[in-house]
Scaffold this active site. Structure first.
Site, PDB file in Angstrom:
ATOM      1  N   ARG A 109      37.619  48.984  44.877  1.00 58.60           N
ATOM      2  CA  ARG A 109      38.315  47.727  45.215  1.00 58.60           C
ATOM      3  C   ARG A 109      39.840  47.903  45.143  1.00 58.60           C
ATOM      4  NH1 ARG A 109      34.205  44.341  41.975  1.00 58.60           N
ATOM      5  NH2 ARG A 109      35.715  43.855  40.363  1.00 58.60           N
TER       6      ARG A 109
ATOM      7  N   ARG B 114      48.494  53.883  46.824  1.00 58.08           N
ATOM      8  CA  ARG B 114      49.426  53.909  47.954  1.00 58.08           C
ATOM      9  C   ARG B 114      50.571  54.884  47.699  1.00 58.08           C
ATOM     10  NH1 ARG B 114      49.502  47.895  47.684  1.00 58.08           N
ATOM     11  NH2 ARG B 114      47.697  47.184  48.866  1.00 58.08           N
TER      12      ARG B 114
ATOM     13  N   ARG C  49      29.195  39.396  31.715  1.00 56.18           N
ATOM     14  CA  ARG C  49      30.356  39.455  30.832  1.00 56.18           C
ATOM     15  C   ARG C  49      30.969  38.057  30.800  1.00 56.18           C
ATOM     16  NH1 ARG C  49      30.801  43.532  27.570  1.00 56.18           N
ATOM     17  NH2 ARG C  49      33.080  43.608  27.607  1.00 56.18           N
TER      18      ARG C  49
ATOM     19  N   ARG D 157      44.479  41.580  29.573  1.00 52.49           N
ATOM     20  CA  ARG D 157      45.701  41.166  30.278  1.00 52.49           C
ATOM     21  C   ARG D 157      46.241  39.866  29.703  1.00 52.49           C
ATOM     22  NH1 ARG D 157      43.073  39.538  36.220  1.00 52.49           N
ATOM     23  NH2 ARG D 157      41.473  38.165  35.411  1.00 52.49           N
TER      24      ARG D 157
ATOM     25  N   GLU E 228      43.593  37.520  27.519  1.00 50.76           N
ATOM     26  CA  GLU E 228      42.212  37.533  28.020  1.00 50.76           C
ATOM     27  C   GLU E 228      41.399  38.650  27.366  1.00 50.76           C
ATOM     28  OE1 GLU E 228      42.181  36.953  32.282  1.00 50.76           O
ATOM     29  OE2 GLU E 228      40.364  38.149  32.460  1.00 50.76           O
TER      30      GLU E 228
ATOM     31  N   TYR F  66      29.294  38.999  42.183  1.00 52.55           N
ATOM     32  CA  TYR F  66      30.708  38.649  42.103  1.00 52.55           C
ATOM     33  C   TYR F  66      31.152  38.260  43.507  1.00 52.55           C
ATOM     34  CZ  TYR F  66      35.617  38.423  41.698  1.00 52.55           C
ATOM     35  OH  TYR F  66      36.893  37.926  41.740  1.00 52.55           O
TER      36      TYR F  66
ATOM     37  N   ASP G  97      34.372  36.612  45.759  1.00 53.33           N
ATOM     38  CA  ASP G  97      35.709  36.027  45.865  1.00 53.33           C
ATOM     39  C   ASP G  97      35.594  34.655  46.530  1.00 53.33           C
ATOM     40  OD1 ASP G  97      37.590  37.685  44.613  1.00 53.33           O
ATOM     41  OD2 ASP G  97      37.516  39.134  46.256  1.00 53.33           O
TER      42      ASP G  97
HETATM   43  P1  FAD Z   1      31.284  28.152  40.238  1.00 54.67           P
HETATM   44  O1  FAD Z   1      32.740  28.001  40.434  1.00 54.67           O
HETATM   45  O2  FAD Z   1      30.824  28.896  39.026  1.00 54.67           O
HETATM   46  O3  FAD Z   1      30.627  26.707  40.243  1.00 54.67           O
HETATM   47  C1  FAD Z   1      29.311  26.468  39.781  1.00 54.67           C
HETATM   48  C2  FAD Z   1      29.282  25.082  39.169  1.00 54.67           C
HETATM   49  O4  FAD Z   1      27.935  24.749  38.864  1.00 54.67           O
HETATM   50  C3  FAD Z   1      30.056  24.986  37.859  1.00 54.67           C
HETATM   51  O5  FAD Z   1      30.998  23.959  37.929  1.00 54.67           O
HETATM   52  C4  FAD Z   1      28.968  24.677  36.809  1.00 54.67           C
HETATM   53  O6  FAD Z   1      29.421  23.803  35.808  1.00 54.67           O
HETATM   54  C5  FAD Z   1      27.895  24.030  37.660  1.00 54.67           C
HETATM   55  N1  FAD Z   1      26.545  24.168  37.091  1.00 54.67           N
HETATM   56  C6  FAD Z   1      25.923  25.324  36.758  1.00 54.67           C
HETATM   57  N2  FAD Z   1      24.686  25.064  36.286  1.00 54.67           N
HETATM   58  C7  FAD Z   1      24.522  23.719  36.325  1.00 54.67           C
HETATM   59  C8  FAD Z   1      23.448  22.853  35.973  1.00 54.67           C
HETATM   60  N3  FAD Z   1      22.285  23.308  35.493  1.00 54.67           N
HETATM   61  N4  FAD Z   1      23.638  21.518  36.124  1.00 54.67           N
HETATM   62  C9  FAD Z   1      24.806  21.041  36.606  1.00 54.67           C
HETATM   63  N5  FAD Z   1      25.842  21.824  36.971  1.00 54.67           N
HETATM   64  C10 FAD Z   1      25.706  23.148  36.834  1.00 54.67           C
HETATM   65  N6  FAD Z   1      38.160  34.726  43.571  1.00 54.67           N
HETATM   66  C11 FAD Z   1      39.203  34.975  44.387  1.00 54.67           C
HETATM   67  O7  FAD Z   1      39.079  34.835  45.608  1.00 54.67           O
HETATM   68  N7  FAD Z   1      40.423  35.330  43.872  1.00 54.67           N
HETATM   69  C12 FAD Z   1      40.646  35.491  42.543  1.00 54.67           C
HETATM   70  O8  FAD Z   1      41.756  35.833  42.117  1.00 54.67           O
HETATM   71  C13 FAD Z   1      39.545  35.260  41.662  1.00 54.67           C
HETATM   72  N8  FAD Z   1      39.711  35.401  40.342  1.00 54.67           N
HETATM   73  C14 FAD Z   1      38.643  35.225  39.515  1.00 54.67           C
HETATM   74  C15 FAD Z   1      38.840  35.415  38.160  1.00 54.67           C
HETATM   75  C16 FAD Z   1      37.792  35.264  37.292  1.00 54.67           C
HETATM   76  C17 FAD Z   1      38.026  35.469  35.816  1.00 54.67           C
HETATM   77  C18 FAD Z   1      36.496  34.950  37.798  1.00 54.67           C
HETATM   78  C19 FAD Z   1      35.312  34.857  36.874  1.00 54.67           C
HETATM   79  C20 FAD Z   1      36.308  34.723  39.146  1.00 54.67           C
HETATM   80  C21 FAD Z   1      37.373  34.864  40.030  1.00 54.67           C
HETATM   81  N9  FAD Z   1      37.230  34.625  41.390  1.00 54.67           N
HETATM   82  C22 FAD Z   1      38.292  34.862  42.224  1.00 54.67           C
HETATM   83  C23 FAD Z   1      35.940  34.171  41.971  1.00 54.67           C
HETATM   84  C24 FAD Z   1      35.791  32.631  42.042  1.00 54.67           C
HETATM   85  O9  FAD Z   1      35.851  32.082  40.741  1.00 54.67           O
HETATM   86  C25 FAD Z   1      34.462  32.296  42.734  1.00 54.67           C
HETATM   87  O10 FAD Z   1      34.508  32.751  44.063  1.00 54.67           O
HETATM   88  C26 FAD Z   1      34.102  30.808  42.765  1.00 54.67           C
HETATM   89  O11 FAD Z   1      34.289  30.182  41.532  1.00 54.67           O
HETATM   90  C27 FAD Z   1      32.644  30.642  43.198  1.00 54.67           C
HETATM   91  O12 FAD Z   1      32.329  29.287  43.328  1.00 54.67           O
HETATM   92  P2  FAD Z   1      30.851  28.736  43.073  1.00 54.67           P
HETATM   93  O13 FAD Z   1      30.862  27.312  43.467  1.00 54.67           O
HETATM   94  O14 FAD Z   1      29.857  29.644  43.690  1.00 54.67           O
HETATM   95  O15 FAD Z   1      30.627  28.896  41.488  1.00 54.67           O
HETATM   96  N1  UDP Z   2      40.948  48.124  36.546  1.00 58.06           N
HETATM   97  C1  UDP Z   2      41.506  48.966  35.617  1.00 58.06           C
HETATM   98  N2  UDP Z   2      42.808  48.767  35.259  1.00 58.06           N
HETATM   99  C2  UDP Z   2      43.563  47.775  35.771  1.00 58.06           C
HETATM  100  C3  UDP Z   2      42.981  46.916  36.719  1.00 58.06           C
HETATM  101  C4  UDP Z   2      41.665  47.120  37.090  1.00 58.06           C
HETATM  102  O1  UDP Z   2      40.855  49.859  35.091  1.00 58.06           O
HETATM  103  O2  UDP Z   2      44.744  47.652  35.382  1.00 58.06           O
HETATM  104  C5  UDP Z   2      39.527  48.360  36.902  1.00 58.06           C
HETATM  105  C6  UDP Z   2      38.566  47.437  36.137  1.00 58.06           C
HETATM  106  O3  UDP Z   2      37.399  48.165  35.826  1.00 58.06           O
HETATM  107  C7  UDP Z   2      38.273  46.359  37.146  1.00 58.06           C
HETATM  108  C8  UDP Z   2      38.301  47.149  38.460  1.00 58.06           C
HETATM  109  O4  UDP Z   2      39.330  48.137  38.273  1.00 58.06           O
HETATM  110  O5  UDP Z   2      37.031  45.741  36.922  1.00 58.06           O
HETATM  111  C9  UDP Z   2      38.588  46.332  39.698  1.00 58.06           C
HETATM  112  O6  UDP Z   2      39.848  45.701  39.555  1.00 58.06           O
HETATM  113  P1  UDP Z   2      40.086  44.198  39.971  1.00 58.06           P
HETATM  114  O7  UDP Z   2      41.507  43.888  39.850  1.00 58.06           O
HETATM  115  O8  UDP Z   2      39.387  43.973  41.268  1.00 58.06           O
HETATM  116  O9  UDP Z   2      39.364  43.497  38.751  1.00 58.06           O
HETATM  117  P2  UDP Z   2      38.392  42.293  38.510  1.00 58.06           P
HETATM  118  O10 UDP Z   2      38.462  41.392  39.698  1.00 58.06           O
HETATM  119  O11 UDP Z   2      37.086  42.987  38.296  1.00 58.06           O
HETATM  120  O12 UDP Z   2      38.961  41.667  37.283  1.00 58.06           O
END
Ligand code: FAD
Ligand code: UDP
Length: 390
Positions: free
Chosen positions: A180, A184, A256, A286, A307, A355, A357
């Site tokens: 991912r 560069r 996780r 981070r 975090e 996972y 986005d």
């Molecule tokens: P969710 O957002 O998880 O929504 C599911 C909902 O269902 C929740 O509100 C929950 O409360 C509800 N629910 C679950 N079970 C029940 C139940 N039994 N009854 C009632 N309600 C329930 N994507 C990016 O594009 N860019 C990013 O930089 C990025 N950063 C991220 C960083 C982190 C730490 C994480 C974990 C994800 C990140 N993502 C990012 C991904 C992004 O969060 C997801 O694409 C998005 O949240 C998915 O939406 P969803 O509706 O499928 O799930």
């Molecule tokens: N990663 C790392 N060091 C960094 C950033 C990312 O080792 O400074 C690794 C880590 O295992 C991560 C993966 O590269 O899960 C992919 O990075 P990304 O930024 O996509 O992380 P995520 O969305 O999984 O948090």
């Protein structure tokens, strides 16, 4: 075709986008969410003291090549230009602790090795003096890193971070996780390649609130779904955890989770939105400084998250699916169970245990809503999954 009555479980992006699409097609939509707010894990909320828009469940940056998805989100909330420029703190080849540019680029290589390489020189140096070219077909994260950047950069930037993030040694993780991230040989430090990148002006929750703002949609917060609820509806779209739908009867899919240690500061704490920590000895992965996600706003106060990542326990929020061999076997058992179930479609990151986005979530939600309409029009059975490979 007659209009239907549909239940969305989850007011995150999946539930909101499918719900909106079907409401616009004339159906009656109810959305329940266990939480007290909409937006799922993309939820943003203004800190009342500083006014900073906080990414409550961790930093979210929107990036996509999908023009339809980009137009879709901009229809509801204007997006400000935003490039993700991540920094990392680690120890260089001379043993000095410092701040480096990510993803690995010419600046990182020159800083790390104390050199003044031009692009071709840096490329030759990495390929001839760092990369382990004996690894022909890297399978693991570690092999991928050793093959493409070599041991020194791997140990400084990836090894410790990955052990903290995944609780596993990089030799136990697939190469796909590292793929991912680009390497560069120029000074481009944009974390993503995508054509469209940005941040919603007033946050993701403001955007999702507008997606949900339709007379055909009723949202019920703090409402936990039970399977009996489905009886009142023609179909259920479930974006909660796949194993949770079946009361974990086959066991729990591994995730996780993240702990965020919130702290505040007056002024600018770290000068950027995301600072990674590569060393294993630093317990967090981070620190995010939320006001830098909205550079068009100005706030004196600052809100930050340290975090920490760990294995999710039953009461924790599931964040990253682990998807090792053991989990994949359990997943296929749950998929088989879901496929025997009628009247419900499993969607989103939890419902399909992947996972995803945000842009992919929206793309799949639009495709699911359209696929569902087509099946209904044809009088055909609605599948439990609209995505092929889980
Ligand atoms: P969710 O957002 O998880 O929504 C599911 C909902 O269902 C929740 O509100 C929950 O409360 C509800 N629910 C679950 N079970 C029940 C139940 N039994 N009854 C009632 N309600 C329930 N994507 C990016 O594009 N860019 C990013 O930089 C990025 N950063 C991220 C960083 C982190 C730490 C994480 C974990 C994800 C990140 N993502 C990012 C991904 C992004 O969060 C997801 O694409 C998005 O949240 C998915 O939406 P969803 O509706 O499928 O799930
Ligand atoms: N990663 C790392 N060091 C960094 C950033 C990312 O080792 O400074 C690794 C880590 O295992 C991560 C993966 O590269 O899960 C992919 O990075 P990304 O930024 O996509 O992380 P995520 O969305 O999984 O948090």
């Amino acid at each position: 075709m007659t209009s239907g009555k549909f239940l969305m479980v989850g007011a995150g992006l999946s539930g909101a986008v499918i719900g909106r699409h079907l409401a616009e097609a004339g159906h009656d939509i109810t959305i329940v969410d266990a939480r007290a707010h909409i937006g799922g894990n993309c939820h943003t909320e203004r800190d009342p003291e500083s006014g900073v828009n906080v990414h409550v469940y961790g930093p979210h940056i929107f990036h996509t090549d999908d023009a339809e998805v980009w137009d879709y989100v901009n229809r509801f909330e204007p997006f400000e230009p935003y490039k993700n420029r991540v920094k990392t703190t680690s120890v260089d080849a001379q043993g000095q602790r410092g701040v480096f540019s990510l993803p690995i680029n010419l600046h990182t290589i020159n800083q790390f090795f104390g050199r003044t390489f031009r692009p071709e020189e840096a490329h030759d140096f990495i390929v001839n003096e760092q990369a382990d070219t004996a690894i022909e077909d890297p399978q693991t994260f570690e092999e991928q890193a050793l093959r493409f950047v070599g041991r020194d950069l791997y140990e400084a930037f990836f090894k410790g971070y990955t052990i903290k993030q995944w609780g596993l040694h990089p030799s136990e993780l697939p190469a796909s996780i590292l793929k991912r991230l680009p390497v560069r040989f120029n000074y481009d430090d944009n974390y993503f390649f995508h054509k469209y990148q940005g941040m919603p002006q007033n946050g993701y929750t403001a955007m999702i609130e507008k997606i949900l703002d339709h007379p055909g949609i009723t949202v019920k917060l703090e409402t936990v779904f039970t399977r009996e609820m489905g009886a009142d509806f023609d179909h259920v779209f479930y974006s909660g955890p796949l194993d949770g739908y079946f009361d974990y009867e086959l066991g729990r899919l591994g995730y996780r989770t993240l702990d965020f240690e919130r702290f505040t500061h007056q002024g600018d704490y770290q000068g950027c939105a995301v600072m990674n920590y590569g060393e294993e000895a630093v317990p967090y992965t981070r620190i995010t400084e939320h006001k830098h996600f909205s550079p068009w706003e100005s706030h004196e106060g600052s809100v930050l998250y340290r975090e920490f990542s760990r294995a999710a326990e039953p009461q924790d929020i599931p964040y990253y699916p682990i998807r090792q061999v053991k989990e994949k076997a359990l997943l296929s058992d749950y998929v088989a169970l879901a496929e025997q179930t009628t009247g419900v479609t499993f969607v989103g990151r939890l419902g399909t245990y992947r996972y995803l986005d945000m842009d992919v979530t929206i793309r799949e939600a639009l495709d699911t809503a359209r696929g569902f309409e087509a099946k209904r029009a044809a009088g055909a059975a609605v599948p439990a999954f609209f995505v092929a490979a889980l």
